[in-house]
Scaffold this active site. Structure first.
Site, PDB file in Angstrom:
ATOM      1  CG  ASN A   6     -56.689   7.409 -19.768  1.00  0.00           C
ATOM      2  OD1 ASN A   6     -57.115   7.235 -18.625  1.00  0.00           O
ATOM      3  ND2 ASN A   6     -55.470   7.053 -20.152  1.00  0.00           N
ATOM      4  CE  LYS A   8     -53.100   9.681 -19.401  1.00  0.00           C
ATOM      5  NZ  LYS A   8     -51.801   9.971 -19.975  1.00  0.00           N
ATOM      6  CG  HIS A  90     -52.482   3.965 -20.676  1.00  0.00           C
ATOM      7  ND1 HIS A  90     -51.356   4.601 -20.214  1.00  0.00           N
ATOM      8  CD2 HIS A  90     -53.147   4.868 -21.430  1.00  0.00           C
ATOM      9  CE1 HIS A  90     -51.351   5.845 -20.671  1.00  0.00           C
ATOM     10  NE2 HIS A  90     -52.416   6.030 -21.411  1.00  0.00           N
ATOM     11  CD  GLU A  92     -49.985   7.455 -18.150  1.00  0.00           C
ATOM     12  OE1 GLU A  92     -51.055   7.272 -17.531  1.00  0.00           O
ATOM     13  OE2 GLU A  92     -49.772   8.463 -18.858  1.00  0.00           O
ATOM     14  CD  GLU A 156     -53.014   6.192 -25.692  1.00  0.00           C
ATOM     15  OE1 GLU A 156     -53.741   7.171 -25.683  1.00  0.00           O
ATOM     16  OE2 GLU A 156     -52.616   5.628 -24.661  1.00  0.00           O
ATOM     17  N   GLY A 162     -48.692  12.885 -23.126  1.00  0.00           N
ATOM     18  CA  GLY A 162     -48.469  13.890 -22.097  1.00  0.00           C
ATOM     19  C   GLY A 162     -47.280  14.792 -22.373  1.00  0.00           C
ATOM     20  CB  SER A 192     -49.949  15.432 -27.254  1.00  0.00           C
ATOM     21  OG  SER A 192     -49.051  15.145 -26.199  1.00  0.00           O
TER      22      SER A 192
HETATM   23  P1  PGA Z   1     -52.415  12.688 -23.423  1.00  0.00           P
HETATM   24  O1  PGA Z   1     -52.649  11.183 -22.914  1.00  0.00           O
HETATM   25  O2  PGA Z   1     -53.579  13.038 -24.321  1.00  0.00           O
HETATM   26  O3  PGA Z   1     -52.370  13.510 -22.170  1.00  0.00           O
HETATM   27  O4  PGA Z   1     -51.122  12.691 -24.172  1.00  0.00           O
HETATM   28  C1  PGA Z   1     -53.160  10.195 -23.778  1.00  0.00           C
HETATM   29  C2  PGA Z   1     -53.233   8.881 -23.052  1.00  0.00           C
HETATM   30  O5  PGA Z   1     -52.354   8.575 -22.243  1.00  0.00           O
HETATM   31  O6  PGA Z   1     -54.190   8.103 -23.268  1.00  0.00           O
END
Ligand code: PGA
Length: 232
Positions: A6, A8, A90, A92, A156, A162, A192
């Protein structure tokens, strides 16, 4: 096992082209691999990855085929581009852009009906986990998702996205087993995931792959995670 990157809001078409060309030559092990670039970079990714088994998915999709929905993109439009699937729900989108369980479900249903594969994200916040609400939150989020062969769930935990704070393999396994008790679909872990923790997470029996954010932006770290999948 499925490893999805992903991206983003990173990588316009120029950077996407360079990444995809490098990915074509990389060793990916046994993993099924998907990249999810920003909308403006989907076309170049589809074109450059067409000779490979690597799929391209969008990061979101609207539920109507067309209409007055400024800033949105529909499932038929993604299909026209040759895109294979879409992420929906997601955290976010949920936290920053008002996404709800209901809109997530509508996006998933429309995408599946149009022939797209769907990666539907669920997961509790840190406060919800501390209050002992993880299972309630997962039950609420999963209950609206369609039971469909084209759907994959991504667990997640929001506190792990993140932040560098990965769920322990045991915590991930517990949550994945719980999600599967609600909906019998493959469950990816996200939050992460890095080359150095991917192997132990992916070794858990109910972890069926990973949704990778930050570490998917670099070809070497992304492909190292792909190679960490267990066979089968
Ligand atoms: P990250 O993001 O691996 O940077 O923690 C995962 C995600 O948001 O899908």
């Amino acid at each position: 096992m499925l490893i999805a990157g992903n991206w983003k809001m990173f990588k316009g078409p120029v950077e996407t082209a360079a990444f995809c060309l490098a990915l074509r030559d990389a060793e990916l092990g046994d993993a099924d691999v998907v990249v999810c670039p920003p909308a403006v970079s989907l076309e170049v990714a589809v074109q450059l990855l067409a000779p490979t088994e690597i799929a391209v998915a969008a990061q979101n999709v609207h539920w109507e085929p067309d209409g007055p929905y400024t800033g949105e993109i529909s499932a038929p439009m993604l299909r026209e581009l040759g895109v294979y699937g879409a992420i929906v729900g997601h955290s976010e989108r949920r936290q920053l852009f008002g996404e709800t369980d209901e809109t997530t479900a509508k996006r998933a249903e429309a995408a599946l009906a149009a022939g797209l594969e769907v990666i539907a994200c669920v997961g509790e916040t840190g406060e919800e986990r501390e209050r002992g609400e993880t299972e309630d939150v997962l039950r609420r989020q999963v209950s609206v998702l369609p039971d469909d062969d084209g759907l994959v769930v991504a667990y997640e935990p929001v506190w792990a996205i993140g932040t560098g704070k990965t769920a322990t393999p045991a915590t991930a396994q517990d949550a994945h087993a719980f999600v599967k008790s609600l909906l019998d679909r493959p469950v990816l872990y996200g939050g992460s995931v890095k080359p150095d923790n991917a192997g132990e997470l992916l070794a858990q029996p109910d972890v069926d792959g990973a949704l990778v954010g930050g570490a998917s932006l670099d070809v070497d770290s992304f492909t190292a995670i792909c190679r960490a999948t267990r066979p089968g």
